[in-house]
Design a protein around this motif. Structure first.
Motif, PDB file in Angstrom:
ATOM      1  N   MET A 179      14.311 -21.121   8.468  1.00 54.02           N
ATOM      2  CA  MET A 179      14.386 -22.055   7.354  1.00 54.02           C
ATOM      3  C   MET A 179      13.058 -22.781   7.218  1.00 54.02           C
ATOM      4  O   MET A 179      12.454 -23.167   8.217  1.00 54.02           O
ATOM      5  CB  MET A 179      15.518 -23.065   7.583  1.00 54.02           C
ATOM      6  N   THR A 180      12.597 -22.954   6.015  1.00 51.82           N
ATOM      7  CA  THR A 180      11.351 -23.676   5.764  1.00 51.82           C
ATOM      8  C   THR A 180      11.608 -24.857   4.847  1.00 51.82           C
ATOM      9  O   THR A 180      12.574 -24.875   4.075  1.00 51.82           O
ATOM     10  CB  THR A 180      10.289 -22.771   5.120  1.00 51.82           C
ATOM     11  N   SER A 181      10.741 -25.854   4.953  1.00 47.33           N
ATOM     12  CA  SER A 181      10.859 -27.030   4.086  1.00 47.33           C
ATOM     13  C   SER A 181       9.477 -27.588   3.808  1.00 47.33           C
ATOM     14  O   SER A 181       8.507 -27.288   4.517  1.00 47.33           O
ATOM     15  CB  SER A 181      11.743 -28.100   4.743  1.00 47.33           C
ATOM     16  N   LEU A 182       9.384 -28.410   2.767  1.00 50.26           N
ATOM     17  CA  LEU A 182       8.135 -29.050   2.362  1.00 50.26           C
ATOM     18  C   LEU A 182       8.295 -30.556   2.480  1.00 50.26           C
ATOM     19  O   LEU A 182       9.354 -31.113   2.138  1.00 50.26           O
ATOM     20  CB  LEU A 182       7.779 -28.685   0.922  1.00 50.26           C
ATOM     21  N   SER A 183       7.249 -31.217   2.942  1.00 50.59           N
ATOM     22  CA  SER A 183       7.331 -32.670   3.095  1.00 50.59           C
ATOM     23  C   SER A 183       5.957 -33.298   2.963  1.00 50.59           C
ATOM     24  O   SER A 183       4.925 -32.604   2.952  1.00 50.59           O
ATOM     25  CB  SER A 183       7.926 -33.034   4.462  1.00 50.59           C
ATOM     26  N   THR A 184       5.950 -34.614   2.894  1.00 53.23           N
ATOM     27  CA  THR A 184       4.709 -35.385   2.949  1.00 53.23           C
ATOM     28  C   THR A 184       4.786 -36.341   4.134  1.00 53.23           C
ATOM     29  O   THR A 184       5.867 -36.754   4.566  1.00 53.23           O
ATOM     30  CB  THR A 184       4.476 -36.209   1.665  1.00 53.23           C
ATOM     31  N   LEU A 185       3.628 -36.693   4.652  1.00 57.04           N
ATOM     32  CA  LEU A 185       3.530 -37.656   5.746  1.00 57.04           C
ATOM     33  C   LEU A 185       2.292 -38.494   5.479  1.00 57.04           C
ATOM     34  O   LEU A 185       1.195 -37.953   5.306  1.00 57.04           O
ATOM     35  CB  LEU A 185       3.418 -36.944   7.093  1.00 57.04           C
ATOM     36  N   CYS A 186       2.464 -39.816   5.468  1.00 59.05           N
ATOM     37  CA  CYS A 186       1.356 -40.701   5.106  1.00 59.05           C
ATOM     38  C   CYS A 186       1.152 -41.783   6.150  1.00 59.05           C
ATOM     39  O   CYS A 186       2.114 -42.388   6.634  1.00 59.05           O
ATOM     40  CB  CYS A 186       1.641 -41.354   3.753  1.00 59.05           C
ATOM     41  N   TYR A 187      -0.110 -42.017   6.487  1.00 59.12           N
ATOM     42  CA  TYR A 187      -0.495 -43.092   7.388  1.00 59.12           C
ATOM     43  C   TYR A 187      -1.229 -44.151   6.569  1.00 59.12           C
ATOM     44  O   TYR A 187      -2.371 -43.942   6.145  1.00 59.12           O
ATOM     45  CB  TYR A 187      -1.347 -42.558   8.526  1.00 59.12           C
ATOM     46  N   ILE A 188      -0.538 -45.267   6.323  1.00 62.13           N
ATOM     47  CA  ILE A 188      -1.084 -46.348   5.511  1.00 62.13           C
ATOM     48  C   ILE A 188      -1.938 -47.247   6.404  1.00 62.13           C
ATOM     49  O   ILE A 188      -1.510 -47.650   7.495  1.00 62.13           O
ATOM     50  CB  ILE A 188       0.050 -47.158   4.856  1.00 62.13           C
ATOM     51  N   GLU A 189      -3.148 -47.559   5.965  1.00 65.58           N
ATOM     52  CA  GLU A 189      -4.119 -48.289   6.779  1.00 65.58           C
ATOM     53  C   GLU A 189      -4.281 -49.731   6.326  1.00 65.58           C
ATOM     54  O   GLU A 189      -4.278 -50.027   5.127  1.00 65.58           O
ATOM     55  CB  GLU A 189      -5.479 -47.609   6.698  1.00 65.58           C
ATOM     56  N   LYS A 190      -4.431 -50.633   7.292  1.00 65.58           N
ATOM     57  CA  LYS A 190      -4.767 -52.029   7.013  1.00 65.58           C
ATOM     58  C   LYS A 190      -5.345 -52.652   8.274  1.00 65.58           C
ATOM     59  O   LYS A 190      -4.732 -52.584   9.342  1.00 65.58           O
ATOM     60  CB  LYS A 190      -3.517 -52.816   6.582  1.00 65.58           C
ATOM     61  N   ASP A 191      -6.529 -53.238   8.176  1.00 64.30           N
ATOM     62  CA  ASP A 191      -7.144 -53.961   9.298  1.00 64.30           C
ATOM     63  C   ASP A 191      -7.191 -53.124  10.571  1.00 64.30           C
ATOM     64  O   ASP A 191      -6.769 -53.571  11.650  1.00 64.30           O
ATOM     65  CB  ASP A 191      -6.397 -55.275   9.567  1.00 64.30           C
ATOM     66  N   ASP A 192      -7.659 -51.895  10.442  1.00 64.56           N
ATOM     67  CA  ASP A 192      -7.796 -50.988  11.587  1.00 64.56           C
ATOM     68  C   ASP A 192      -6.447 -50.691  12.261  1.00 64.56           C
ATOM     69  O   ASP A 192      -6.384 -50.411  13.453  1.00 64.56           O
ATOM     70  CB  ASP A 192      -8.769 -51.552  12.620  1.00 64.56           C
ATOM     71  N   SER A 193      -5.377 -50.753  11.467  1.00 63.98           N
ATOM     72  CA  SER A 193      -4.040 -50.429  11.952  1.00 63.98           C
ATOM     73  C   SER A 193      -3.387 -49.428  11.017  1.00 63.98           C
ATOM     74  O   SER A 193      -3.775 -49.301   9.855  1.00 63.98           O
ATOM     75  CB  SER A 193      -3.162 -51.692  12.036  1.00 63.98           C
ATOM     76  N   GLY A 237       4.247 -41.502  10.789  1.00 67.46           N
ATOM     77  CA  GLY A 237       3.917 -42.164   9.542  1.00 67.46           C
ATOM     78  C   GLY A 237       5.153 -42.201   8.653  1.00 67.46           C
ATOM     79  O   GLY A 237       6.273 -41.904   9.077  1.00 67.46           O
ATOM     80  N   VAL A 238       4.956 -42.555   7.395  1.00 68.92           N
ATOM     81  CA  VAL A 238       6.088 -42.599   6.457  1.00 68.92           C
ATOM     82  C   VAL A 238       6.005 -41.399   5.526  1.00 68.92           C
ATOM     83  O   VAL A 238       4.932 -40.870   5.242  1.00 68.92           O
ATOM     84  CB  VAL A 238       6.110 -43.912   5.653  1.00 68.92           C
ATOM     85  N   GLY A 239       7.156 -40.958   5.055  1.00 66.81           N
ATOM     86  CA  GLY A 239       7.184 -39.794   4.170  1.00 66.81           C
ATOM     87  C   GLY A 239       8.546 -39.142   4.196  1.00 66.81           C
ATOM     88  O   GLY A 239       9.503 -39.680   4.752  1.00 66.81           O
ATOM     89  N   GLY A 240       8.608 -37.954   3.628  1.00 71.27           N
ATOM     90  CA  GLY A 240       9.879 -37.241   3.596  1.00 71.27           C
ATOM     91  C   GLY A 240       9.759 -35.940   2.833  1.00 71.27           C
ATOM     92  O   GLY A 240       8.655 -35.488   2.493  1.00 71.27           O
ATOM     93  N   HIS A 241      10.915 -35.341   2.544  1.00 63.94           N
ATOM     94  CA  HIS A 241      10.944 -34.014   1.947  1.00 63.94           C
ATOM     95  C   HIS A 241      10.815 -34.048   0.423  1.00 63.94           C
ATOM     96  O   HIS A 241      11.197 -35.027  -0.228  1.00 63.94           O
ATOM     97  CB  HIS A 241      12.241 -33.301   2.338  1.00 63.94           C
ATOM     98  N   PHE A 242      10.267 -32.974  -0.124  1.00 60.44           N
ATOM     99  CA  PHE A 242      10.121 -32.819  -1.561  1.00 60.44           C
ATOM    100  C   PHE A 242      11.502 -32.779  -2.230  1.00 60.44           C
ATOM    101  O   PHE A 242      12.458 -32.223  -1.683  1.00 60.44           O
ATOM    102  CB  PHE A 242       9.415 -31.496  -1.895  1.00 60.44           C
TER     103      PHE A 242
END
Length: 463
Positions: free
Chosen positions: A1-15, A35-40
């Motif tokens: 099974m395959t799936s598509l997703s996004t994963l994001c690392y939001i930056e602020k003050d070197d964090s 990070g935050v994200g999820g499936h298409f």
């Protein structure tokens, strides 16, 4: 099974804004930090999925983001996920609770201490290094164990490392024996009668309360070694480093890591200049051992510790953690240092003064253990290293004179350093790296080191 997703690392003050996935019971990421994200959703583009998932999980609307790469996540459980990896440095809105776990801003320098997927450490490092757009394939065993990592079509990580130990004397022989006894893939480089004895009878190790033999053991000379190791431990004397460089260049692969564990401070940095295409760490080893006879290593105590690490945080990679684990599995206290400059100088603050003091007075450890001028000389030498360290911007967390006296007082009274034995036998020695180089370093930092200067000058006249 395959799936598509996004994963994001939001930056602020070197964090980064990290999500601790604690809510869903059957979540493949359960208890991991990601990070935050999820499936298409149906007909979504990667950017549309990114913006929707970030808003749903955090309440933020992204105003500036960057597509960093594609991560092919093969779980080993029949699921392959194609993650579209982003970082974002602009957002607006008010934060909301996340129904998938707890959101927390975490300093980038602290993220490695969280419960992460092993492969996540790789792409987080790539992003920290501003690596251009990449394709990274991560293959797991159905659980947490990373089996392989392939970056832009080239394997950069696998868990079963191939080790090469250059120099099978007291240091390298002990290290190689313990790695081999634990079943690690290790080959020792030796020469002469020591090589012949190990080829015929294996490698024997004698230590207080224990004796064992590794037979057969993989051993070779430099001329006949034709493999490509993942890790090279350099365990030769300082004066021999230059002679092994052509061999390292010949056998090393693109991702081979070189770990010099010599007594001489700064060896890794000097070797890095000669091997710019490779990662050369710094390192040191705590062990009291020597070749008792060809094919036999005599360990005079129980201590067996290897401290290693990178000088620049940007040089970190996941294989370093694998090396640390392999050492520990081999009953070697492997320590991946967070400050190798300090840790290596700490070791040097003992071996250099002992070698200098023992050589100057021509005495074994027992004479330095007795109260009086010889012991006082040892203390003055240690304190001069402490002064030099401060000038270099290194502050020790303890009284190193007191620490080193404790180490000294635990030695067998007849113990002498390899520096003393080499000089007495008229062999090449590490006198320059252990003594004369300290004087040069002091001058370069504008630090007066009268005890070292006195001993250095005396020894030069004896040569």
């Amino acid at each position: 099974m395959t799936s598509l997703s996004t994963l994001c690392y939001i930056e602020k003050d070197d964090s980064y804004l990290m999500l601790h996935r604690t809510v869903k019971k059957n979540d493949v990421n359960k208890d991991k930090w990601i990070g935050v994200g999820g499936h298409f959703e149906q007909d979504e583009s990667p950017e549309e999925c990114l913006l929707r998932e970030v808003w749903e999980e955090t309440g933020y609307t992204l105003t500036s983001y960057r597509f960093r790469g594609i991560v092919t996540f093969v779980s080993g459980g029949g699921v392959t996920e194609y993650m579209h990896l982003y970082t974002a440095d602009g957002f607006e809105g008010e934060p909301i609770p996340c129904n998938e776990g707890e959101l927390e801003w975490v300093k980038k320098s602290e993220i490695e201490h969280l419960n992460l997927w092993e492969g996540d450490k790789i792409f987080l490092q790539l992003m920290a290094q501003e690596y251009p757009f990449f394709s990274l394939k991560l293959v797991y065993d159905g659980g947490d164990r990373l089996l392989t990592a392939i970056l832009d079509g080239e394997e950069i990580y696998h868990p079963d490392l191939k080790y090469l130990v250059i120099g099978a004397g007291g240091t390298g022989g002990a290290l190689g024996a313990y790695l081999a006894r634990a079943g690690k893939d290790v080959t020792l480089i030796a020469r002469g009668k020591h090589l012949e004895a190990m080829q015929d009878q294996g490698l024997r190790v004698i230590k207080p309360g224990e004796e064992f033999t590794i037979a057969p053991i993989a051993v070779s000379d430099m001329e006949h070694y034709e493999d490509t190791p993942d890790v090279i431990f350099v365990c030769v004397k300082g004066y021999s480093v230059e002679s092994v460089l052509p061999f390292i260049r010949r056998v090393a692969g693109k991702h081979t890591i070189v770990i010099p564990i010599l007594n001489i401070y700064g060896t890794g940095g000097e070797m890095q200049k000669e091997l710019p295409e490779l990662l050369v760490t710094d390192g040191c080893m705590y062990v009291a051992s020597e070749i008792r006879e060809p094919g036999c290593i005599w360990m005079k105590g129980d201590i067996l510790r290897v401290v290693f690490g990178v000088r620049e945080a940007s040089d970190w990679n996941l294989t370093l953690e694998r090396i640390e684990k392999d050492l520990q599995e081999s009953q070697v206290l492997g320590i991946l240092s967070k400050d190798i400059r300090k840790d290596a100088l700490l070791k040097f603050s003992y071996v250099s003064p002992q070698g200098a003091c023992g050589l100057y007075y021509d005495v074994p450890a027992g004479e330095i253990q007795k109260p009086g001028e010889i012991r006082d000389c040892f203390v003055r030498l240690v304190k001069e290293i402490d002064l030099l360290a401060k000038a270099m911007g290194i502050t020790f967390d303890e009284d190193i004179a007191e620490r080193n006296l404790k180490i000294l007082d635990d030695l067998h009274p007849e113990m002498t350093t390899s520096l003393q034995r080499d000089v007495a036998a008229g062999r090449d020695s590490e006198i320059d790296g252990l003594i004369h180089s300290v004087v040069r370093l002091g001058k370069s930092y504008g630090v007066a080191l009268p005890e070292y200067e006195k001993i250095s000058e005396y020894l030069k006249k004896q040569q």
